[in-house]
Motif scaffolding. Structure first.
Motif, PDB file in Angstrom:
ATOM      1  N   ILE A  55       1.416  -1.977   5.869  1.00 47.05           N
ATOM      2  CA  ILE A  55       0.483  -0.855   5.803  1.00 47.05           C
ATOM      3  C   ILE A  55       1.228   0.385   6.294  1.00 47.05           C
ATOM      4  O   ILE A  55       1.696   0.410   7.436  1.00 47.05           O
ATOM      5  CB  ILE A  55      -0.757  -1.092   6.685  1.00 47.05           C
ATOM      6  N   SER A  92      -3.692   2.226  12.370  1.00 47.26           N
ATOM      7  CA  SER A  92      -3.549   0.974  11.634  1.00 47.26           C
ATOM      8  C   SER A  92      -2.934  -0.081  12.542  1.00 47.26           C
ATOM      9  O   SER A  92      -2.154   0.229  13.447  1.00 47.26           O
ATOM     10  CB  SER A  92      -2.686   1.167  10.390  1.00 47.26           C
ATOM     11  N   ASN A 128     -10.803 -11.575  10.195  1.00 46.48           N
ATOM     12  CA  ASN A 128     -10.700 -13.041  10.193  1.00 46.48           C
ATOM     13  C   ASN A 128      -9.671 -13.551  11.191  1.00 46.48           C
ATOM     14  O   ASN A 128      -9.678 -14.737  11.533  1.00 46.48           O
ATOM     15  CB  ASN A 128     -10.338 -13.541   8.794  1.00 46.48           C
ATOM     16  N   ARG A 149      -0.464 -10.873   8.801  1.00 42.86           N
ATOM     17  CA  ARG A 149      -1.782 -10.392   8.379  1.00 42.86           C
ATOM     18  C   ARG A 149      -2.687 -10.262   9.595  1.00 42.86           C
ATOM     19  O   ARG A 149      -2.681 -11.123  10.478  1.00 42.86           O
ATOM     20  CB  ARG A 149      -2.407 -11.362   7.366  1.00 42.86           C
ATOM     21  N   PRO A 169       0.818  -1.223   0.000  1.00 46.43           N
ATOM     22  CA  PRO A 169       0.000   0.000   0.000  1.00 46.43           C
ATOM     23  C   PRO A 169       0.850   1.271   0.000  1.00 46.43           C
ATOM     24  O   PRO A 169       1.953   1.309   0.530  1.00 46.43           O
ATOM     25  CB  PRO A 169      -0.813  -0.124   1.294  1.00 46.43           C
ATOM     26  N   ARG A 192      -7.391   0.703  10.272  1.00 42.79           N
ATOM     27  CA  ARG A 192      -7.013   0.018   9.030  1.00 42.79           C
ATOM     28  C   ARG A 192      -6.377  -1.320   9.369  1.00 42.79           C
ATOM     29  O   ARG A 192      -5.556  -1.418  10.281  1.00 42.79           O
ATOM     30  CB  ARG A 192      -6.025   0.866   8.229  1.00 42.79           C
ATOM     31  N   THR A 193      -6.738  -2.345   8.609  1.00 41.12           N
ATOM     32  CA  THR A 193      -6.174  -3.677   8.806  1.00 41.12           C
ATOM     33  C   THR A 193      -5.791  -4.258   7.451  1.00 41.12           C
ATOM     34  O   THR A 193      -6.164  -3.730   6.407  1.00 41.12           O
ATOM     35  CB  THR A 193      -7.181  -4.612   9.495  1.00 41.12           C
ATOM     36  N   GLY A 194      -5.066  -5.352   7.478  1.00 36.39           N
ATOM     37  CA  GLY A 194      -4.686  -6.018   6.235  1.00 36.39           C
ATOM     38  C   GLY A 194      -3.359  -6.726   6.381  1.00 36.39           C
ATOM     39  O   GLY A 194      -2.986  -7.178   7.475  1.00 36.39           O
ATOM     40  N   ASP A 195      -2.628  -6.820   5.273  1.00 30.14           N
ATOM     41  CA  ASP A 195      -1.345  -7.500   5.256  1.00 30.14           C
ATOM     42  C   ASP A 195      -0.244  -6.582   5.772  1.00 30.14           C
ATOM     43  O   ASP A 195      -0.437  -5.380   5.984  1.00 30.14           O
ATOM     44  CB  ASP A 195      -1.019  -7.969   3.835  1.00 30.14           C
ATOM     45  N   THR A 253      -6.801  -9.068  10.032  1.00 33.85           N
ATOM     46  CA  THR A 253      -8.104  -8.555   9.592  1.00 33.85           C
ATOM     47  C   THR A 253      -9.148  -9.091  10.569  1.00 33.85           C
ATOM     48  O   THR A 253      -8.805  -9.735  11.578  1.00 33.85           O
ATOM     49  CB  THR A 253      -8.441  -9.022   8.167  1.00 33.85           C
TER      50      THR A 253
END
Length: 718
Positions: free
Chosen positions: A423, A430, A396, A392, A366, A417-420, A394
């Motif tokens: 970031i 985040s 999940n 990661r 990102p 903000r979340t994700g791999d 999220t």
């Protein structure tokens, strides 16, 4: 202190067998730990096997040495991997003194106090030593000074530097007198050179460059320097803004170095450039930050480099020594370098060329949304081995520890903000997993040359971060301004108490400062620094007053406008972080799935993870009947020929022994405080010992300790 077949060929064969048996017996009789990490390749490997997988359950303390300079609040720590040479053990204390013990008994022989009766503060992970056969010297960093100590008497060697000391702020090819330059990890000795990395500032305020230097072991004179932030005309200069070499700091090798004597090469892993979380004043790839570096040990000339993070915005340092390994790759024996990272990658590089043995992919990540920032569009990912830490987070990956905990975290994530991994930090909070302390940390890799398995521990507990303007336009009180300064500059060392409140200092280190010091003393300390705390002489009077108001929790309501104050760092650094915040559920447990810490065995021949097992547990969850959850961990592993991996590190304050082939926990010992250090093993008079520092500290919730535990087997057990 102790608590305790023709005839000629046959003859040659017989002589060879006798010689081999004699050497093996000699090794078993006395085996040393002469270098930080065990050997010059930092393999953290012991060939001893008296203590093995069949008898490790009988292991008991042979002696315990208790240091007398522990500090309960703020909690001190011991992260030292001690040296054992000629039957003597050399270690450092929580108050940063150097002590010599009898290795077999723990009896103190001498101690060296560089603080003249006061207490040193900070961290030391070990010593370096040199000998010409007539004398032995120890090299130790106390505050800003490199010291040479007579190993026999524990006294400074007056002919080294100035009365036994070298000021590390000198000879950096830049004026850094008012900045921090120290070292927490020891250097390496090559011939008559001591080659050193450093610890420098990481905040938005000015920081020193992390250049690597070699000093003459006899005189202390600088013999060479390698500019990790290149000067004009040097390779890599174009990967920075044009004035970066004058103003930007960091890119320092703080985790130690390794040495290939045969090739005459020294290897370093470097950290991020300063400021850690904004790089608009250092546009570019930023060589040689976040690099594995191979240099000629005689001259400091670059042989090769490999960058593991481009234009770092996360503080994803290379936190440990590169480990020198020999692997069987595609049918060939290859000398290689294994480098673990905070982000959870393990790069395996050809030692001669720096070329990865397994393919590395540049993958898109990102883009930063901070004005003035130019984040790098891709980051390198090794295809093998797979990441040994979680990368990661999220919805999940949210905890399933209880429905209440899960609901709490999901509500928090609605504004984050979340994700791999990778970031970029921004104004919207985040989540970082791995967190900024890893993933992998300074404990690094242990390598078994027999099986070619590498062992590395990982933390899998999430943090969050956000950025705020360094000089906001709105009005605020002096106390609020102090919180802003503390969050942007001081929290990288002192942390934060409450992850939901960026204006609360970490009481792990500063809760009682107003009880211990006056306002004027704190202001003077900000000017001058002390021990490993840097000077903030560049602060204005208002900035110092604001920090004091924050620390003393003033209730003043008078408003000021930060934009009118010309804050010392705000011109080049428009944003600062609010801190590295632990992300916990209402009961204080991590917000992501378990395990929260692991010990990992990685096959370096195949680039595959052989096994992973939880490292440590939370006793409160253990009482509920949960299996080992793993915890955040600090310190590294030791692997032995006896089939064992020893490691403390975990927050359960236990010393663990695992089967190195399977990852099965075979033995553990409950210590009085956490063993946040790397163990060492040695033998004296035919008896094998395992020693670890149990100094605790390291986290706000962990207590301090004062002990070195040394373990052995009862005589009848081997």
């Amino acid at each position: 202190m102790k608590t305790r077949f023709d005839s000629s060929k046959n003859t040659l064969f017989q002589w060879g067998f006798v010689l081999f048996a004699s050497l093996e017996a000699l090794t078993a009789q006395n085996s040393e730990w002469p270098v930080y990490g065990g050997d010059l390749g930092a393999r953290k490997y012991s060939p001893l096997k008296q203590i093995n997988s069949t008898n490790v359950t009988k292991l008991t303390p042979a002696w315990i040495y208790r240091c007398d300079d522990m500090q309960e609040r703020p909690a001190s720590t011991i992260e030292c991997n001690p040296l054992v040479v000629d039957g003597k053990m050399y270690l450092t204390t929580p108050g940063l003194k150097v002590v010599c013990l009898e290795g077999a008994t723990g009896k103190e022989i001498w101690r060296h106090d560089p603080w003249n009766g006061e207490r040193g503060r900070g961290v030391n992970r070990g010593l370096a030593t040199w000998s010409d056969g007539k004398e032995r010297r120890l090299f130790f960093v106390a505050g800003m000074f490199l010291e040479a100590i007579d190993a026999k008497r524990g006294k400074l060697i007056s002919t080294f530097g100035h009365e036994g000391k070298v000021d590390l702020r000198d000879l950096l090819d830049r004026d850094v007198y008012y900045l921090t330059v120290t070292a927490t990890s020891p250097g390496v000795v090559y011939k008559n050179l001591l080659i050193m990395g450093s610890v420098v500032g990481e905040g938005p305020n000015p920081a020193a460059p992390g250049h690597i230097r070699a000093f003459d072991v006899r005189t202390g004179k600088r013999k060479w320097i390698f500019h990790t932030i290149p000067h004009p005309g040097e390779f890599g200069y174009e990967t920075w803004s044009s004035n970066s070499w004058k103003t930007v700091g960091g890119a320092n090798s703080w985790g130690g170095l390794t040495l290939d004597v045969k090739r005459g090469m020294v290897f370093a892993g470097t950290g991020s450039a300063s400021y850690d979380h904004f790089g608009g004043n250092r546009i570019g790839q930023n060589l040689f930050a976040n690099c594995v570096l191979a240099l000629k040990a005689d001259t400091g000339e670059r042989v090769w480099h490999f960058q593991t993070v481009h234009h770092d915005l996360w503080d994803y340092d290379l936190p440990c020594q590169p480990t020198l390994v020999r692997v069987d790759h595609e049918g060939r024996k290859i000398d290689a370098v294994a480098q673990s990272m905070k982000v959870g990658h393990l790069f395996v590089l050809d030692r001669e060329t720096g070329k990865p043995l397994f393919p590395v992919e540049e993958r898109p990540v990102p883009k930063s949304d901070i004005p003035g920032e130019e984040s790098w569009p891709t980051q390198p990912f090794p295809t093998k081995p797979p990441a040994f830490a979680r990368q990661r987070f999220t919805i999940n990956e949210v905890t399933d520890l209880s429905p209440e905990a899960r609901h709490y975290v999901l509500e928090k994530l609605k504004t984050m903000r979340t994700g791999d991994v990778f970031i970029p930090p921004g104004r919207i909070p985040s989540v970082a997993l791995p967190q900024f302390n890893g993933g992998g940390e300074w404990g690094g890799v242990a390598f078994d040359p027999e099986t070619r398995l590498a062992y590395v521990n990982a933390s899998n507990e999430a943090e969050w971060i956000s950025l705020v303007p360094s000089s906001p336009k709105e009005e605020m009180t002096k106390t609020e301004l102090g919180g802003l300064i503390f969050g942007g500059i001081c929290s990288s060392c002192h942390g934060f108490e409450n992850p939901n409140n960026p204006a609360a200092p970490s009481f792990a280190s500063l809760r009682t400062v107003k009880e211990r010091l006056t306002r004027e003393q704190v202001k003077e300390l900000l000017k001058t620094g002390r021990n490993q705390m840097p000077s903030f002489a560049t602060f204005s009077e208002m900035e110092r007053s604001a920090v004091v108001a924050f620390l003393f929790e003033d209730k003043a309501t008078e408003k000021i406008r930060p934009r009118d104050l010309q804050l010392s760092w705000a011109e080049e650094i428009p944003v600062v972080m609010t801190g590295h915040h632990d992300f916990r559920d209402p009961d204080g447990f991590p917000v992501n799935h378990r395990p929260w810490g692991t010990l990992n065995a990685i096959d370096l021949d195949k680039g595959e993870i052989r096994w992973q097992t939880p490292l440590g547990t939370y006793p409160a969850l253990e009482k509920r009947g949960l299996p080992a959850t793993g915890t955040f961990n600090i310190g590294g592993p030791l692997v032995t020929a006896g089939g064992l991996v020893f490691i403390g590190a975990a927050m359960d304050e236990r010393f663990h022994a695992f089967d190195k082939a399977t990852g099965k926990l075979l033995w553990e010992f409950q210590m009085e405080a956490g063993g946040y250090a790397t163990p060492a093993s040695y033998s004296i008079d035919g008896k094998q010992y395992i020693v670890i520092a149990a100094g605790g500290g390291g986290k706000p919730e962990t207590k301090a300790g004062n002990a070195y535990y040394c373990f052995s087997l009862p005589e009848r057990a081997f």
